[in-house]
Design an enzyme around this catalytic site. Structure first.
Site, PDB file in Angstrom:
ATOM      1  N   ASN A   7      40.779  48.756  33.990  1.00 60.42           N
ATOM      2  CA  ASN A   7      39.842  47.858  34.077  1.00 60.42           C
ATOM      3  C   ASN A   7      38.550  48.238  33.583  1.00 60.42           C
ATOM      4  OD1 ASN A   7      37.837  45.845  35.439  1.00 60.42           O
ATOM      5  ND2 ASN A   7      38.605  46.116  37.391  1.00 60.42           N
ATOM      6  N   ARG A  64      43.119  44.427  32.614  1.00 60.52           N
ATOM      7  CA  ARG A  64      42.457  43.495  33.349  1.00 60.52           C
ATOM      8  C   ARG A  64      41.614  42.814  32.267  1.00 60.52           C
ATOM      9  NH1 ARG A  64      37.332  42.886  37.169  1.00 60.52           N
ATOM     10  NH2 ARG A  64      37.688  40.929  37.523  1.00 60.52           N
ATOM     11  N   HIS A 153      39.202  36.000  39.971  1.00 60.44           N
ATOM     12  CA  HIS A 153      39.901  36.700  41.034  1.00 60.44           C
ATOM     13  C   HIS A 153      41.599  36.370  41.172  1.00 60.44           C
ATOM     14  CE1 HIS A 153      35.912  37.427  43.835  1.00 60.44           C
ATOM     15  NE2 HIS A 153      36.330  38.591  42.723  1.00 60.44           N
ATOM     16  N   ARG A 214      25.216  36.565  44.406  1.00 63.22           N
ATOM     17  CA  ARG A 214      25.375  35.183  43.475  1.00 63.22           C
ATOM     18  C   ARG A 214      24.950  33.992  44.668  1.00 63.22           C
ATOM     19  NH1 ARG A 214      30.743  36.881  41.490  1.00 63.22           N
ATOM     20  NH2 ARG A 214      29.983  38.340  39.677  1.00 63.22           N
ATOM     21  N   GLU A 337      45.036  44.584  43.103  1.00 63.70           N
ATOM     22  CA  GLU A 337      44.978  44.119  41.763  1.00 63.70           C
ATOM     23  C   GLU A 337      45.463  44.971  41.036  1.00 63.70           C
ATOM     24  OE1 GLU A 337      40.828  43.164  43.030  1.00 63.70           O
ATOM     25  OE2 GLU A 337      41.075  41.366  41.527  1.00 63.70           O
TER      26      GLU A 337
END
Ligand code: ADP
Length: 355
Positions: A7, A64, A153, A214, A337
């Site tokens: 990643n 990823r 996601h 955010r 993940e």
């Protein structure tokens, strides 16, 4: 078969090495501060070299990749064409795709001949129907610039949905699920028969829930209004919405939910308010997705807040299904993940499929 999962971010590379199909985790770690002032690791190539020094044998690599636009609906083995497409998507995901690509290029150099796969965050949400992914904007913005909801996601939502089916001992094709990935970034998905039919993040990860830093959904007219009132440029307003908003912005304390729960318990009004806004937005989306799915078999919580913060989960779920005859199960499932990326890479490499 040993699969290295990478990643690659702008200044860090997180990695895990799995043995497949046993799923055994052989090694994991993170290289940080790549390319930063004073750091010995000047670039991703050097970072990856450091990682490879510590691992014995790598048979395949799974990367990823954040954005696959409409080009990628599933994982692919990386070839020149795939690299060209990921490069093209840098325009739409300037913060993420270039960093993902740097990891791919470094692996290509350092592990020649080793097969590499790209697993896209957006791919799982490519099943969302047009009425859910189109914005109420001129249609040409979609056809010319690809402006639509993509969602992110995806690997995490898919992983927990299939885990839920496994735990419930029910076929995924018979399940309606609402998944809540609540970490620093937060998103939800409505999943029908194992396919994403709506999700809260949008063209970028800024849309939807109130997150650590955010803002999530706001009136779009606010962007120009804030720029005018605060005499801000494009970069500054982008920073405000992505980095200074959400839990951090409302509380004025932190983006860390653990800190906010603690401060709220001590009576801090703004910390309490930040949690209330966070929870309210999630409850609103649960209502929306119940309607999108016409019911729900399970509501699933995952990621840092979803897995660990009982108090927040209790606020979200309080009386929420009171009016329903068939009450959804509430499940907490730890996301993984990287394992999902390793499995997808393993399946691809075994089948030898080229995109
Ligand atoms: P990221 O999106 O960075 O992967 P995480 O999934 O680690 O984020 O979630 C971070 C959020 O989860 C923070 O708000 C943090 O306070 C909260 N959290 C609560 N408990 C834990 C825990 N045990 N480990 C990590 N994060 C936790």
């Amino acid at each position: 078969m040993n699969i290295l999962v990478i990643n690659s971010g702008s200044s860090s590379i997180k990695y895990k090495l799995f043995n497949m199909p046993s799923r055994a985790l052989l090694k994991k770690g993170v290289i940080e501060h790549i390319g930063e002032k004073g750091s010995k690791i000047k670039n991703h190539h050097l970072g990856l070299r450091l990682i490879l020094k510590g691992v014995n044998s790598v048979d395949a690599v799974g990367h990823r990749v954040v954005h696959g636009e409409e080009n990628f609906t599933k994982p692919v083995l990386i070839n020149a064409k795939v690299i060209r497409e990921i490069k093209r998507s840098c325009a739409i995901a300037p913060l993420h795709n270039p960093a993902n690509l740097t990891g791919i290029m470094a692996c290509k150099e350092l592990l020649p001949g080793v097969r590499q796969a790209a697993i896209f965050d957006t791919a799982f949400h490519q099943s969302i129907p047009q009425q859910a992914y189109l914005y109420g904007l001129p249609y040409e913005l979609y056809t010319k610039f690809g402006i639509r909801k993509y969602g992110f996601h995806g690997t995490s939502h898919e992983y927990v949905a299939f885990e839920a089916a496994r735990i419930l001992k029910r076929p995924i094709r018979k399940l309606k699920l609402i998944t809540c990935h609540l970490g620093n970034g937060c998103s939800m998905a409505a999943i029908d028969k194992g396919k994403s039919v709506d999700t809260s993040m949008g063209f970028t990860p800024l849309e939807g829930l109130v997150m650590g830093t955010r803002c999530g959904d706001i009136d779009p007219a606010l962007v120009t209004y804030i720029m005018d009132r605060k005499k801000m440029g494009l970069k500054e307003v982008d920073y405000l919405l992505n980095q200074e908003s959400g839990l951090r912005g409302i509380s004025g304390i932190s983006n860390d939910m653990r800190v906010l729960e603690e401060r709220s318990r001590q009576g801090d009004r703004r910390a309490k308010l930040a949690i209330e806004v966070f929870v309210y937005r999630i409850r609103k989306y649960i209502g929306a997705y119940l309607s999108v799915l016409s019911g729900c078999d399970a509501l699933i919580f995952t990621a840092g807040i979803g897995e660990n913060q009982k108090g927040v989960r209790a606020r979200i779920t309080k009386d929420i299904f009171k009016h329903l005859n068939n009450k959804p199960k509430i499940m907490i499932i730890a996301t993984d993940e990287e394992l999902m990326i390793a499995e997808k890479t393993y399946r691809l490499v075994k089948s030898g499929k080229i995109s």
